[in-house]
Write an enzyme that holds these catalytic residues in place. Structure first.
Site, PDB file in Angstrom:
ATOM      1  CB  CYS A  60      -4.985 -20.311  -7.140  1.00 16.47           C
ATOM      2  SG  CYS A  60      -4.787 -18.548  -7.452  1.00 16.47           S
ATOM      3  CG  ASP A  81      -2.191   2.435  13.627  1.00 18.86           C
ATOM      4  OD1 ASP A  81      -2.955   2.476  14.605  1.00 18.86           O
ATOM      5  OD2 ASP A  81      -2.599   2.571  12.464  1.00 18.86           O
ATOM      6  CG  ASP A 138       1.773  -1.926   8.077  1.00 17.29           C
ATOM      7  OD1 ASP A 138       0.695  -1.363   7.844  1.00 17.29           O
ATOM      8  OD2 ASP A 138       2.826  -1.298   8.336  1.00 17.29           O
ATOM      9  CG  PHE A 164      -1.274   7.303   8.407  1.00 19.19           C
ATOM     10  CD1 PHE A 164      -0.351   7.859   7.536  1.00 19.19           C
ATOM     11  CD2 PHE A 164      -2.454   6.806   7.876  1.00 19.19           C
ATOM     12  CE1 PHE A 164      -0.591   7.909   6.165  1.00 19.19           C
ATOM     13  CE2 PHE A 164      -2.712   6.850   6.521  1.00 19.19           C
ATOM     14  CZ  PHE A 164      -1.773   7.410   5.661  1.00 19.19           C
ATOM     15  N   GLY A 197       6.719   7.698   7.992  1.00 14.54           N
ATOM     16  CA  GLY A 197       6.786   8.823   7.075  1.00 14.54           C
ATOM     17  C   GLY A 197       7.163   8.456   5.663  1.00 14.54           C
ATOM     18  CG  HIS A 202      -4.612 -14.767  -5.160  1.00 13.84           C
ATOM     19  ND1 HIS A 202      -3.922 -15.890  -5.540  1.00 13.84           N
ATOM     20  CD2 HIS A 202      -3.937 -13.709  -5.689  1.00 13.84           C
ATOM     21  CE1 HIS A 202      -2.891 -15.543  -6.287  1.00 13.84           C
ATOM     22  NE2 HIS A 202      -2.876 -14.223  -6.390  1.00 13.84           N
ATOM     23  CB  CYS A 226      -1.339 -19.475  -6.380  1.00 14.20           C
ATOM     24  SG  CYS A 226      -1.885 -18.902  -4.760  1.00 14.20           S
ATOM     25  CB  CYS A 247      -4.394 -19.246  -2.174  1.00 21.70           C
ATOM     26  SG  CYS A 247      -5.259 -18.572  -3.615  1.00 21.70           S
TER      27      CYS A 247
END
Length: 400
Positions: free
Chosen positions: A325, A98, A282, A102, A232, A364, A320, A322
């Protein structure tokens, strides 16, 4: 370098109204990214609680770095000594940074915004510093970011605090948007002066006013950036206002260039954002919420701190695959696999403040977000995005 190709769209058919969703592929200097995509946020050159190897295993194609914070620490001299951010953090795939706008905006009383740039006190040691469009591009060039963002002024929803301030007016939003356009031209000129061979994105501003968004968009398109972002949003506005801008702006950007919605959001926001024509997302939610004991799942959000999980033997999400899990097997509970870690154990870790708890939660949540985007891409490839969108909403509404 940036090459973007739209592979498929989501046209009307058989009574289905269609959407602005599209499936694409984005080629950058450090690799290829399949879109739509979610990009994990790595503020200080690391995605909190996750090793780069785990990010690769769960399918992260591109991650974020934070220009402002990396400038503060470790500083550009250190990163330059490694040849850029990729080697410094051991991530060989693409990185987007970025602009720092911000973070400067969020400093509040510690900063002063002028036409030239932003004067502020370092939150690290109090030093007086200055960031301009040129400085932002110089920093990002040193980082060797695959995607560089122009410096913009992040137009807030509120001016001041809610007790003593007011909602940003049209005149205030216009003034901010027009300065961001002037900064876009300066960012582009500095990018070209430095001979940066990566890609620079322009950022559409305009607050919650569609006609200002349209003006910003048209001016940026005339500058012919390789890609565009919608900024924004997620700056304190009601969800309805964010969704209104999301529905208005992305699909009006050039169809042959990538579109990035900055800082958004929930799983529902991602799926609806894709329907509005967004290619890239993101958000800190999957990692930040993980550290606060909230797990995103196919069937809704689960708060592990609730007492009802104290003796629950089930995994967070029975569907899941992952590590949290399904363990090393990668076989979900619903398919007969043995749970990697029970809700009871994760509840225990959270109550004891053990760092393994937020680490597993982060694994996860990021897996869920990245897999969600894979499912969206698969649905677009199969021509079934409309059905997938309905099924996703119904499953998320079930509750865990």
């Amino acid at each position: 370098m940036l090459e973007f190709t739209v592979l498929r769209t989501d046209p009307p058919r058989d009574g289905y109204a269609g959407s602005h969703a599209r499936r694409g592929v984005l080629k950058l200097n450090h690799g290829v990214v399949q879109t739509p995509i979610f990009m994990p946020v790595g503020t200080y050159g690391t995605v909190k609680g996750v090793m780069p190897r785990s990010l690769r295993e769960m399918g992260a194609q591109i991650i974020l770095g934070n220009t402002f914070h990396l400038w503060m620490r470790p500083g550009l001299d250190v990163i330059r000594a490694f040849g850029g951010l990729h080697a410094f953090e051991q991530w060989e795939r693409p990185i987007l940074t970025d602009s720092g706008g911000f973070q400067v905006w969020s400093l509040g009383a510690m900063r002063k915004i002028t036409e030239e740039g932003v004067h502020f006190a370092s939150p690290v040691n109090g030093d007086k510093l200055f960031m301009s469009p040129e400085v932002s591009i110089q920093i990002q060039t040193a980082l060797d970011s695959d995607i560089v963002m122009q410096l913009d002024e992040c137009t807030p929803y509120w001016q001041g605090d809610k007790a003593n301030g007011h909602v940003t007016t049209e005149a205030e939003a216009r003034q901010s948007m027009e300065m961001s356009l002037r900064w876009a031209r300066r960012s582009q000129a500095e990018f070209e002066r430095l001979g940066n061979r990566n890609a620079l994105f322009g950022i559409v501003q305009g607050g919650m006013f569609e006609h200002l968004r349209e003006e910003s968009l048209q001016a940026l398109v005339e500058m012919d950036f390789p890609g565009y972002a919608v900024g924004g949003v997620s700056v304190g506005e009601p969800k309805e206002a964010m969704r209104r801008i999301m529905a208005h702006t992305p699909h009006r950007l050039p169809a042959h260039k990538p579109r990035y919605l900055m800082g958004v959001g929930t799983p529902e926001d991602l799926v609806e954002g894709v329907a509005c024509g967004v290619d890239m997302f993101d958000c800190v939610m999957p990692t930040r919420n993980a550290r606060n004991g909230t797990y995103f799942t196919r069937y809704g959000d689960l708060k592990i701190r609730n007492a009802r999980h104290k003796t629950d033997p089930r995994p967070i999400d029975p569907s899941c695959t992952c590590y949290a899990c399904a363990g090393d097997s990668g076989i979900p509970w619903h398919a007969g696999g043995r749970a990697g870690f029970s809700r009871a154990y994760l509840h225990h870790l959270d109550r004891c403040g053990e760092m393994l708890g937020p680490m597993l939660a982060t694994i996860h949540n990021l897996h869920y977000y990245l897999n969600l985007m894979q499912e969206v891409r698969d649905a677009l490839d199969a021509g079934t995005f409309g059905d997938y969108r309905q099924r996703f909403a119904a499953e998320r509404a079930q509750g865990v």
